[in-house]
Design an enzyme around this catalytic site. Structure first.
Site, mmCIF file in Angstrom:
data_model
loop_
_atom_site.group_PDB
_atom_site.id
_atom_site.type_symbol
_atom_site.label_atom_id
_atom_site.label_comp_id
_atom_site.label_asym_id
_atom_site.label_seq_id
_atom_site.Cartn_x
_atom_site.Cartn_y
_atom_site.Cartn_z
ATOM 1 N N ASP A 115 1.705 3.990 2.882
ATOM 2 C CA ASP A 115 0.666 4.836 2.267
ATOM 3 C C ASP A 115 1.281 6.002 1.477
ATOM 4 O OD1 ASP A 115 -1.970 5.307 1.614
ATOM 5 O OD2 ASP A 115 -2.608 5.970 3.596
ATOM 6 N N ASP A 116 1.593 7.097 2.155
ATOM 7 C CA ASP A 116 2.168 8.290 1.515
ATOM 8 C C ASP A 116 3.332 8.767 2.382
ATOM 9 O OD1 ASP A 116 -0.015 8.954 -0.622
ATOM 10 O OD2 ASP A 116 -1.120 8.532 1.218
ATOM 11 N N GLU B 144 -11.256 3.226 5.887
ATOM 12 C CA GLU B 144 -10.243 4.150 6.438
ATOM 13 C C GLU B 144 -11.012 5.210 7.237
ATOM 14 O OE1 GLU B 144 -8.138 6.467 3.491
ATOM 15 O OE2 GLU B 144 -6.526 7.035 4.885
ATOM 16 N N HIS C 189 0.861 -1.196 0.000
ATOM 17 C CA HIS C 189 0.000 0.000 0.000
ATOM 18 C C HIS C 189 0.888 1.234 0.000
ATOM 19 C CE1 HIS C 189 -3.905 1.996 1.716
ATOM 20 N NE2 HIS C 189 -3.182 2.875 1.036
ATOM 21 N N HIS D 242 -9.591 0.984 -1.386
ATOM 22 C CA HIS D 242 -9.558 1.576 -0.055
ATOM 23 C C HIS D 242 -10.974 1.467 0.531
ATOM 24 C CE1 HIS D 242 -5.774 3.222 -1.379
ATOM 25 N NE2 HIS D 242 -5.634 4.046 -0.354
ATOM 26 N N HIS E 255 1.271 4.868 -2.350
ATOM 27 C CA HIS E 255 0.915 5.758 -3.464
ATOM 28 C C HIS E 255 2.205 6.433 -3.899
ATOM 29 C CE1 HIS E 255 -3.453 5.513 -2.455
ATOM 30 N NE2 HIS E 255 -2.969 5.294 -1.237
HETATM 31 N N1 HPA Z 1 -6.625 7.373 1.288
HETATM 32 C C1 HPA Z 1 -7.334 7.677 0.204
HETATM 33 N N2 HPA Z 1 -6.791 8.178 -0.892
HETATM 34 C C2 HPA Z 1 -5.476 8.351 -0.918
HETATM 35 C C3 HPA Z 1 -4.695 8.055 0.166
HETATM 36 C C4 HPA Z 1 -5.298 7.525 1.333
HETATM 37 O O1 HPA Z 1 -4.676 7.230 2.365
HETATM 38 N N3 HPA Z 1 -3.411 8.354 -0.176
HETATM 39 C C5 HPA Z 1 -3.442 8.809 -1.440
HETATM 40 N N4 HPA Z 1 -4.689 8.813 -1.897
HETATM 41 ZN ZN ZN Z 2 -3.816 4.740 0.537
#
Ligand code: HPA
Ligand code: ZN
Length: 336
Positions: free
Chosen positions: A278-279, A200, A17, A197, A19
């Site tokens: 994630d990011d 979350e 996971h 996703h 991006h």
């Molecule tokens: N959630 C949803 N969209 C996203 C995320 C995330 O954590 N990171 C980049 N796009």
């Molecule tokens: Zn994500």
């Protein structure tokens, strides 16, 4: 005994996971802006970092889409990918399944090929020079409509042999998985794997929809599934992989404190959880930092860590033949 941090760095693991646009470091943002003659609304790298205080997902997304605006050329995407792969190789990653958001780029006027070719060439170079294999996942932006997703899938047609899966990201609340039922069916018909996703920020109902309407192979995040015992039983019975992102959850206020993170509970409930970043440029840590911080906050045992490492490969889209040597490497590492 080695420290947890050393043990974690050496443990063979996969990231499922990530991006790639979320690996854009502020320094790199300035570098790409300079070479593409783009003016940033920030005076310095420090000013960018200071802006990374988020109270929810949307706060983050607004600044993340703005940051991605500096990516203009195939070389930019190649360099972005290689910078990420160098970091994650140092974290002990052997395999990565990375997301990209083509609509963020095509909506700025870039052809689909710019991001796709740049990333694929970075992925090939990472395999060659770092020994890190990878697969590419095309994410649809869920705040856009399903017709826009179809335009993107058509643009991706020449690349579908090099794209492993489709995913669904961006603003979750108000954009349930069922909004994308037809495009997921179309992606499945084309032989693509499916992830989304869900859970979350969105409710357990969105996780049910991802399973029953989209028929996903993996759930990205899934935190809020724990609110629904029947859903937990379903996820456990199916051995569904959850790609959990602890430092992301902390930064986006999905959890108030890492000691309250549900990851340990997920393992105890028999869920196939994994740890991911994630990011990482926005959330304060790459893959190993996510593992180290979470292990410290939740008191994860060596056995928990080995389980998480196994889950990261068994939950991947590698073939059983490709997964087997990674699992053997984990066993050898844990035994040593
Ligand atoms: N959630 C949803 N969209 C996203 C995320 C995330 O954590 N990171 C980049 N796009
Ligand atoms: Zn994500």
């Amino acid at each position: 005994m080695t420290s947890d941090a050393d043990f974690i760095r050496g443990l063979p693991k996969a990231e499922l996971h990530l991006h790639i646009e979320g690996s854009l470091e502020p320094e790199q943002m300035f570098e790409f802006a300079r070479r593409n003659r783009i003016t940033l609304p920030f005076a310095s790298v420090e000013a960018v970092r200071a802006a990374y205080a988020f109270s929810n997902l949307q706060d983050f997304l607004d600044i993340y889409y703005q940051g991605a605006g500096v990516l203009m050329t195939e070389q930019d995407f190649h360099d972005l990918a290689m910078a990420y792969f160098r970091r994650v190789a140092g974290d002990g990653a052997r395999h990565v399944e990375l997301f990209f958001d083509p609509q963020t780029h095509t909506d700025r006027g870039l052809p689909f090929s710019v991001a796709a070719d740049g990333l694929l060439s970075g992925m090939a170079e990472a395999a060659r020079t770092l020994g890190v294999t990878s697969k590419l996942i095309l994410c649809f932006l869920r705040h856009l409509d399903e017709d826009a997703a179809f335009v993107t899938l058509r643009a991706a047609a020449p690349y579908l042999d090099r794209i492993a899966a489709v995913g669904l990201d961006s603003s979750e609340i108000g954009h349930p998985p069922s909004k994308f039922a037809k495009i997921y069916a179309a992606a499945r018909d084309r032989g693509l794997k499916l992830v989304a996703h869900a859970g979350e920020e969105g409710p357990p109902a969105y996780v049910w929809e991802a399973l029953d309407v989209l028929r996903v192979d993996r759930i990205d995040h899934g935190n809020r599934a724990l609110e629904d015992p029947a859903l937990v039983r379903r996820l456990a019975a199916e051995g569904m992989t959850l790609t959990v992102c602890p430092l992301s959850n902390l930064k986006l206020c999905v959890v108030d404190d890492l000691t309250l993170h549900p990851l340990k509970a997920m393992l105890q409930l028999g869920l196939h959880a994994t740890i991911n970043s994630d990011d990482p440029a926005y959330f304060g840590g790459y893959l190993a930092q996510n593992w180290v911080s979470t292990a410290g906050a939740l008191g994860l045992t060596r056995e928990d860590l080995a389980t998480l490492a196994r889950n990261s490969f068994t939950g991947s889209f590698l073939t059983p033949q490709e997964i087997a040597p990674h699992l053997a490497a984990i066993e050898a590492y844990v035994a040593a």
